[in-house]
Enzyme design. Structure first.
Site, mmCIF file in Angstrom:
data_model
loop_
_atom_site.group_PDB
_atom_site.id
_atom_site.type_symbol
_atom_site.label_atom_id
_atom_site.label_comp_id
_atom_site.label_asym_id
_atom_site.label_seq_id
_atom_site.Cartn_x
_atom_site.Cartn_y
_atom_site.Cartn_z
ATOM 1 C CG ASP A 1 -6.283 4.403 6.922
ATOM 2 O OD1 ASP A 1 -6.383 3.889 8.045
ATOM 3 O OD2 ASP A 1 -5.222 4.913 6.507
ATOM 4 C CD GLU B 1 -4.067 4.962 10.312
ATOM 5 O OE1 GLU B 1 -3.006 5.007 10.955
ATOM 6 O OE2 GLU B 1 -4.138 4.546 9.143
ATOM 7 C CG ASP C 1 -0.277 -0.042 2.539
ATOM 8 O OD1 ASP C 1 -0.008 1.030 3.108
ATOM 9 O OD2 ASP C 1 -0.004 -1.158 3.027
#
Length: 278
Positions: A166, A168, A77
């Site tokens: 994503d 986080e 990634d």
């Protein structure tokens, strides 16, 4: 001349309470949905990539050894952090899929996205795009639409993976972006439902078990629909978040060859192609 009857004193109190309560309820719903206002856009989005805050808050394996996952299909990634990527080198090393950061919030697009997204495709690597979530800057649906408009769309060409979200730790403040457990769950569901409505695909969720427990209360409501991409820099994938019995993707190191972040798909190449084909 008749005089209008005065409303009972207790009724006027009820009306006042309702008038005060309505905006309070609206504010509570807004907080739950993650539609915070007055929050500045990310100031350094180029520094935010899949795992950047996992490393900061959770670190790597205790041994500190760069690990190499041997099972499954190898992938990577990338984000603007890597700039132009040597895709042919990665292809020769065995990399068969890649996720590329496309967007963050509703104000940022990866400046290297075109080279990374098209370059991986031309090298024969199955690729997909991901969005770095900032749930305190706008609604999930709003960010999903921005992602879709700037590289996050899916196409049934056999070479494009469904988009990834994503999730986080907040790089700019409170770890959970100031949302309650239910507020975060609602935000993720808002993004996910919007993405599926536009593409027919369930978005892949990138998150660590620790963050998921901290910020959603370990909600188990996504395991049957959304593929899991889990970062865990240790000798194994570790304990998974509630609702998932296996991971689809495992980001196992941030110190791999050529680009740093390396991943393993939980299956052979034909399973990667199956995910791409839907």
């Amino acid at each position: 001349m008749s005089v209008p009857a005065r409303a009972p004193r207790h009724l006027s109190h009820v009306l006042v309470a309702l008038a005060v309560g309505i905006p309070a309820l609206a504010l509570a719903w807004s907080s739950t949905a993650g539609a915070a206002t007055g929050v500045p856009e990310p100031s350094r989005p180029g520094d935010d990539f899949a795992g950047s805050q996992i490393l900061r808050h959770e670190g790597t394996s205790k041994s500190g050894v760069a690990l190499t996952a041997t099972r499954g299909t190898q992938g990577v990634d990338v984000s603007s952090h890597q700039g132009n990527v040597a895709w042919s080198t990665l292809r020769k090393s065995g990399v068969r899929f890649a996720y590329i950061k496309a967007t963050e919030s509703t104000s940022y697009k990866n400046t290297s996205f075109t080279q990374q997204y098209n370059g991986s495709y031309k090298a024969g690597i199955i690729r997909g795009a991901y969005h770095f979530a900032t749930p305190n800057t706008s609604k999930g649906a709003t960010q999903a639409k921005y992602f879709l408009a700037h590289g996050g769309r899916w196409s049934k060409d056999g070479k494009t993976l469904p988009g990834a979200l994503d999730l986080e730790y907040n790089p700019y403040g409170a770890a959970c972006y100031g949302l309650s457990h239910q507020g975060m769950v609602n935000w993720v569901r808002d993004f996910s439902r919007t993405y599926k409505a536009k593409t027919g695909r369930d978005v892949v969720l990138y998150t660590s078990t620790k963050w998921w427990k901290t910020c959603t209360g370990n909600n188990s409501g996504f395991g049957k629909t959304n593929p899991l991409w889990v970062p865990h820099y240790g000798s194994s994938v570790g304990v998974l978040p509630a609702g998932w019995t296996y991971q689809t993707l495992w980001q196992y190191t941030s110190t791999g060859a050529t680009v740093g972040d390396h991943d393993r798909f939980n299956g052979n190449l034909d399973r990667v192609k199956a995910l791409a084909n839907g």
